[in-house]
Write an enzyme that holds these catalytic residues in place. Structure first.
Site, PDB file in Angstrom:
ATOM      1  N   ASP A   3       0.562   3.861   5.978  1.00 41.11           N
ATOM      2  CA  ASP A   3       0.798   3.447   4.591  1.00 41.11           C
ATOM      3  C   ASP A   3       0.498   4.570   3.607  1.00 41.11           C
ATOM      4  OD1 ASP A   3       1.724   0.896   4.948  1.00 41.11           O
ATOM      5  OD2 ASP A   3      -0.234  -0.049   4.833  1.00 41.11           O
ATOM      6  N   VAL A  46       7.775  -3.579   8.412  1.00 36.30           N
ATOM      7  CA  VAL A  46       6.705  -2.834   9.088  1.00 36.30           C
ATOM      8  C   VAL A  46       5.440  -2.795   8.234  1.00 36.30           C
ATOM      9  CG1 VAL A  46       6.012  -0.499   9.787  1.00 36.30           C
ATOM     10  CG2 VAL A  46       8.221  -1.391  10.500  1.00 36.30           C
ATOM     11  N   ASN A  88       9.480   0.061  -1.868  1.00 37.43           N
ATOM     12  CA  ASN A  88       9.213  -0.107  -0.436  1.00 37.43           C
ATOM     13  C   ASN A  88       9.398  -1.563  -0.032  1.00 37.43           C
ATOM     14  OD1 ASN A  88       6.701  -0.693  -1.814  1.00 37.43           O
ATOM     15  ND2 ASN A  88       5.699  -0.758   0.166  1.00 37.43           N
ATOM     16  N   ARG A 115      20.382  -6.695  -2.054  1.00 35.75           N
ATOM     17  CA  ARG A 115      20.523  -8.125  -2.352  1.00 35.75           C
ATOM     18  C   ARG A 115      20.235  -8.405  -3.816  1.00 35.75           C
ATOM     19  NH1 ARG A 115      18.272  -8.400   2.825  1.00 35.75           N
ATOM     20  NH2 ARG A 115      16.139  -8.681   2.101  1.00 35.75           N
ATOM     21  N   GLU A 141       1.172  -1.230   8.362  1.00 36.32           N
ATOM     22  CA  GLU A 141       0.393  -0.075   8.818  1.00 36.32           C
ATOM     23  C   GLU A 141       0.292   0.053  10.344  1.00 36.32           C
ATOM     24  OE1 GLU A 141      -1.521   2.448   7.124  1.00 36.32           O
ATOM     25  OE2 GLU A 141      -1.784   3.114   9.182  1.00 36.32           O
ATOM     26  N   GLN A 177       0.770  -1.245   0.000  1.00 35.02           N
ATOM     27  CA  GLN A 177       0.000   0.000   0.000  1.00 35.02           C
ATOM     28  C   GLN A 177       0.806   1.302   0.000  1.00 35.02           C
ATOM     29  OE1 GLN A 177      -3.444   2.336   2.549  1.00 35.02           O
ATOM     30  NE2 GLN A 177      -3.084   0.219   3.081  1.00 35.02           N
ATOM     31  N   SER A 178       1.841   1.365   0.849  1.00 32.45           N
ATOM     32  CA  SER A 178       2.498   2.677   1.024  1.00 32.45           C
ATOM     33  C   SER A 178       3.139   3.170  -0.274  1.00 32.45           C
ATOM     34  CB  SER A 178       3.546   2.592   2.137  1.00 32.45           C
ATOM     35  OG  SER A 178       4.564   1.666   1.768  1.00 32.45           O
ATOM     36  N   GLY A 216      -8.078  20.680  19.294  1.00 32.37           N
ATOM     37  CA  GLY A 216      -7.600  22.033  19.564  1.00 32.37           C
ATOM     38  C   GLY A 216      -8.241  22.638  20.795  1.00 32.37           C
ATOM     39  N   GLY A 217      -8.206  23.935  20.881  1.00 31.44           N
ATOM     40  CA  GLY A 217      -8.759  24.631  22.036  1.00 31.44           C
ATOM     41  C   GLY A 217     -10.255  24.897  21.901  1.00 31.44           C
ATOM     42  N   GLN A 218     -10.885  24.316  20.893  1.00 28.60           N
ATOM     43  CA  GLN A 218     -12.329  24.510  20.689  1.00 28.60           C
ATOM     44  C   GLN A 218     -13.004  23.185  21.027  1.00 28.60           C
ATOM     45  OE1 GLN A 218     -13.193  27.500  19.914  1.00 28.60           O
ATOM     46  NE2 GLN A 218     -11.336  28.342  19.016  1.00 28.60           N
ATOM     47  N   THR A 238      14.091 -10.087 -11.525  1.00 31.37           N
ATOM     48  CA  THR A 238      15.284  -9.233 -11.432  1.00 31.37           C
ATOM     49  C   THR A 238      16.476  -9.975 -10.829  1.00 31.37           C
ATOM     50  OG1 THR A 238      14.485  -8.448  -9.318  1.00 31.37           O
ATOM     51  CG2 THR A 238      13.958  -7.110 -11.248  1.00 31.37           C
ATOM     52  N   LYS A 239      16.264 -11.232 -10.453  1.00 29.73           N
ATOM     53  CA  LYS A 239      17.392 -11.998  -9.917  1.00 29.73           C
ATOM     54  C   LYS A 239      18.008 -12.890 -10.987  1.00 29.73           C
ATOM     55  CE  LYS A 239      16.035 -11.717  -5.101  1.00 29.73           C
ATOM     56  NZ  LYS A 239      15.171 -12.274  -4.088  1.00 29.73           N
TER      57      LYS A 239
HETATM   58  N1  CAO Z   1      12.127 -10.398  -9.146  1.00 33.62           N
HETATM   59  C1  CAO Z   1      12.786 -11.134  -8.233  1.00 33.62           C
HETATM   60  N2  CAO Z   1      12.646 -10.972  -6.900  1.00 33.62           N
HETATM   61  C2  CAO Z   1      11.809 -10.011  -6.488  1.00 33.62           C
HETATM   62  C3  CAO Z   1      11.098  -9.198  -7.387  1.00 33.62           C
HETATM   63  C4  CAO Z   1      11.287  -9.412  -8.770  1.00 33.62           C
HETATM   64  N3  CAO Z   1      10.631  -8.693  -9.684  1.00 33.62           N
HETATM   65  N4  CAO Z   1      10.342  -8.330  -6.660  1.00 33.62           N
HETATM   66  C5  CAO Z   1      10.564  -8.588  -5.369  1.00 33.62           C
HETATM   67  N5  CAO Z   1      11.453  -9.589  -5.245  1.00 33.62           N
HETATM   68  C6  CAO Z   1      11.987 -10.172  -4.023  1.00 33.62           C
HETATM   69  C7  CAO Z   1      12.794  -9.180  -3.227  1.00 33.62           C
HETATM   70  O1  CAO Z   1      14.061  -9.015  -3.772  1.00 33.62           O
HETATM   71  C8  CAO Z   1      12.782  -9.851  -1.859  1.00 33.62           C
HETATM   72  O2  CAO Z   1      13.731 -10.893  -1.863  1.00 33.62           O
HETATM   73  P1  CAO Z   1      14.862 -11.110  -0.703  1.00 33.62           P
HETATM   74  O3  CAO Z   1      14.123 -11.125   0.583  1.00 33.62           O
HETATM   75  O4  CAO Z   1      15.449 -12.432  -1.085  1.00 33.62           O
HETATM   76  O5  CAO Z   1      15.803  -9.995  -0.786  1.00 33.62           O
HETATM   77  C9  CAO Z   1      11.439 -10.528  -1.820  1.00 33.62           C
HETATM   78  O6  CAO Z   1      10.941 -10.513  -3.158  1.00 33.62           O
HETATM   79  C10 CAO Z   1      10.345  -9.941  -0.953  1.00 33.62           C
HETATM   80  O7  CAO Z   1      10.528  -8.614  -0.606  1.00 33.62           O
HETATM   81  P2  CAO Z   1      10.013  -8.037   0.793  1.00 33.62           P
HETATM   82  O8  CAO Z   1      10.841  -8.605   1.891  1.00 33.62           O
HETATM   83  O9  CAO Z   1       9.957  -6.559   0.687  1.00 33.62           O
HETATM   84  O10 CAO Z   1       8.506  -8.579   0.892  1.00 33.62           O
HETATM   85  P3  CAO Z   1       7.722  -9.186   2.144  1.00 33.62           P
HETATM   86  O11 CAO Z   1       6.394  -9.604   1.609  1.00 33.62           O
HETATM   87  O12 CAO Z   1       8.494 -10.238   2.857  1.00 33.62           O
HETATM   88  O13 CAO Z   1       7.531  -7.946   3.158  1.00 33.62           O
HETATM   89  C11 CAO Z   1       6.789  -5.747   3.788  1.00 33.62           C
HETATM   90  C12 CAO Z   1       6.529  -6.995   2.933  1.00 33.62           C
HETATM   91  C13 CAO Z   1       5.763  -4.702   3.421  1.00 33.62           C
HETATM   92  C14 CAO Z   1       6.657  -6.084   5.275  1.00 33.62           C
HETATM   93  C15 CAO Z   1       8.215  -5.217   3.520  1.00 33.62           C
HETATM   94  O14 CAO Z   1       8.376  -5.042   2.132  1.00 33.62           O
HETATM   95  C16 CAO Z   1       8.526  -3.894   4.212  1.00 33.62           C
HETATM   96  O15 CAO Z   1       8.766  -3.845   5.418  1.00 33.62           O
HETATM   97  N6  CAO Z   1       8.597  -2.819   3.451  1.00 33.62           N
HETATM   98  C17 CAO Z   1       8.982  -1.496   3.950  1.00 33.62           C
HETATM   99  C18 CAO Z   1       7.894  -0.844   4.765  1.00 33.62           C
HETATM  100  C19 CAO Z   1       6.596  -0.742   4.032  1.00 33.62           C
HETATM  101  O16 CAO Z   1       6.480  -0.183   2.965  1.00 33.62           O
HETATM  102  N7  CAO Z   1       5.556  -1.244   4.707  1.00 33.62           N
HETATM  103  C20 CAO Z   1       4.202  -1.004   4.272  1.00 33.62           C
HETATM  104  C21 CAO Z   1       3.695  -1.958   3.338  1.00 33.62           C
HETATM  105  S1  CAO Z   1       2.015  -1.630   3.050  1.00 33.62           S
HETATM  106  O17 CAO Z   1       1.264  -2.159   4.412  1.00 33.62           O
END
Ligand code: CAO
Length: 423
Positions: free
Chosen positions: A167, A136, A95, A103, A138, A16-17, A246-248, A73-74
């Site tokens: 978010d 993190v 995000n 990585r 929301e 979302q964010s 506020g103060g109202q 992308t890997k």
């Molecule tokens: N090709 C290959 N790999 C990809 C890819 C692509 N196109 N897109 C994503 N990935 C991989 C990433 O490289 C990552 O891999 P590694 O962990 O091996 O480095 C993996 O997918 C997942 O990424 P992630 O850790 O960001 O995703 P998650 O679901 O585990 O976590 C979240 C989600 C939101 C908790 C985390 O991204 C986060 O803390 N983000 C920052 C704060 C934030 O924006 N939070 C709000 C989210 S909205 O509520």
């Protein structure tokens, strides 16, 4: 001509964010290219699904006006394409969890090497410090940003709010940071990093509570209901229920129909400037001159009684009648609108704050429109892209891959199914 026309955004955001930020940039005319994992995509595509087989409302409502390219992308070919995208684009927004981009081999140093004009913008949960490596969501941000400890009733547990301040709130701030960095780049020719931590965003939105924290040193917070009730204050800003910030002084009061309608309430503010109008309205003209009620400070210890009297009046009207009668008298009130009422509001449709969008998989649905209106930049909300819908279009038109190169890229498996692309 749109405000951000010509700006190319490499959109690595998910959930979302980040998507809130890039959606706003797209609404202002930027070309937003959302990069997703082949066959998987943004996790929200398949979360809280209401129409089997279709992208969820969670995804569609956060990814309007964008294009989608799928790249692993890997993989080696994926990294080749990503390098070309970094060369071509103006801004990379992400995000991911902390460290994920490094990585992947596309940390800030590498990005600058490829394109020194690139602006790299990130949402993270926390800024530098002991929590910077944490994932993190929301509600974590609402709690760590001071919102939860100051929301709810004083005699009950901390509460999170329905508004997605961690978010969506932080996504909006990130968009502002990006536009500022683009303007600075006009002068310096250099890109820069833009970081919007969710904790910082929530703290910013909670600044009046930090104000009250400091005011506590000077004595009890007299405009809080607990002052009138004689409940002592502790050493931190307490939860203030529905007290006005506020103060109202203000409260949520019952309106006609409250017994069966959970949203038959109004917010009512006893602004000092219109106190006499309030007294006349509720049939208490004697309060205009009575020294116990005539001034804001005299009323503070009597707020329960004051609002009880006002509520006797609001209970005889619907929340809309309260609005109709108070507005001509300059008394600030607000109906408690349900999501159903907001979804059906004709004027919100006309102002394009709520929009109806058509989607090939799910049909018509409602979404939010652009919350900022520019007089010279018309925003038309278009549907979110299907997974990988624009892969071939972006590879050929933006990056110039053709013929055998395109064959090589699709057969490598790095960009998913060619049939998913429109071209
Ligand atoms: N090709 C290959 N790999 C990809 C890819 C692509 N196109 N897109 C994503 N990935 C991989 C990433 O490289 C990552 O891999 P590694 O962990 O091996 O480095 C993996 O997918 C997942 O990424 P992630 O850790 O960001 O995703 P998650 O679901 O585990 O976590 C979240 C989600 C939101 C908790 C985390 O991204 C986060 O803390 N983000 C920052 C704060 C934030 O924006 N939070 C709000 C989210 S909205 O509520």
């Amino acid at each position: 001509m749109k405000a951000l026309e010509g700006q190319k955004i490499l959109d690595f955001t998910h959930v979302q964010s980040g998507p809130t930020c890039t959606q706003l940039l797209a609404w202002f005319g930027a070309d937003v290219i959302k990069v997703e994992r082949p066959g998987v995509g943004d996790a929200t595509r398949k979360q809280l699904v209401d129409v089997p087989g279709a992208d969820s409302l969670y995804f569609t409502m956060l990814n309007h006006n964008k294009r989608s390219i799928t790249i692993n992308t890997k993989s080696e070919t994926g990294r080749e394409i990503l390098t070309r995208l970094v060369e071509e684009c103006d801004v990379l927004v992400e995000n991911f969890a902390p460290g994920a981009l490094d990585r992947m081999g596309f940390g800030w140093d590498r990005i600058q090497e490829i394109n020194p004009r690139m602006i790299m913008a990130s949402v993270k949960g926390f800024g530098p410090g002991r929590y910077e490596d944490c994932k993190v969501y929301e509600n974590v941000a609402q709690c760590a940003g001071g919102s939860a400890s100051t929301t709810g009733f004083p005699d009950n547990v901390p509460m999170v709010t329905g508004a997605q301040i961690g978010d969506s709130g932080t996504g909006l701030l990130l968009a502002l940071g990006i536009v500022a960095a683009l303007l600075q780049r006009e002068k310096t020719g250099r890109g820069q990093r833009v970081l919007a931590p969710m904790q910082d965003g929530v703290i910013n939105l909670c600044r009046v509570k930090l104000r009250d924290q400091q005011r506590l040193a000077a004595g009890p917070l007299e405009e809080y209901s607990q002052f009138a009730k004689g409940i002592p204050f502790g050493d931190a800003t307490p939860r203030a229920a529905n007290d006005s910030g506020g103060g109202q002084p203000g409260r949520i009061l019952k309106c006609k129909g409250w017994e069966s309608d959970p949203d038959a309430y109004t917010y009512f503010i006893t602004q000092a400037a219109v106190w006499k109008n309030v007294c006349d309205l509720i049939g208490k003209p004697e309060w205009k001159t009575d020294p116990d009620y005539a001034t804001p400070s005299a009323r503070l210890p009597r707020l329960d009684e004051v609002f009880d009297e006002i509520e006797k009046w609001t209970m005889t009207r619907t929340k809309f009648e309260v609005m109709d009668e108070c507005n001509p008298l300059d008394i600030p009130v607000g109906p408690i609108l349900s999501m159903k009422e907001i979804a059906e509001d004709r004027e919100l449709r006309e102002s394009k704050t709520i929009v109806e969008v058509d989607h090939p998989e799910r049909g018509k649905y409602l979404s939010v429109g652009c919350p900022v209106k520019l007089s010279d930049c018309y925003v038309e909300v278009t549907r979110s892209p299907l997974l990988g819908e624009h892969t071939e279009e972006i590879l050929s038109e933006l990056l110039g891959f053709g013929g055998q190169d395109l064959e090589r890229i699709f057969s490598s498996g790095a960009v998913g199914d060619r049939a998913a692309s429109t071209k």
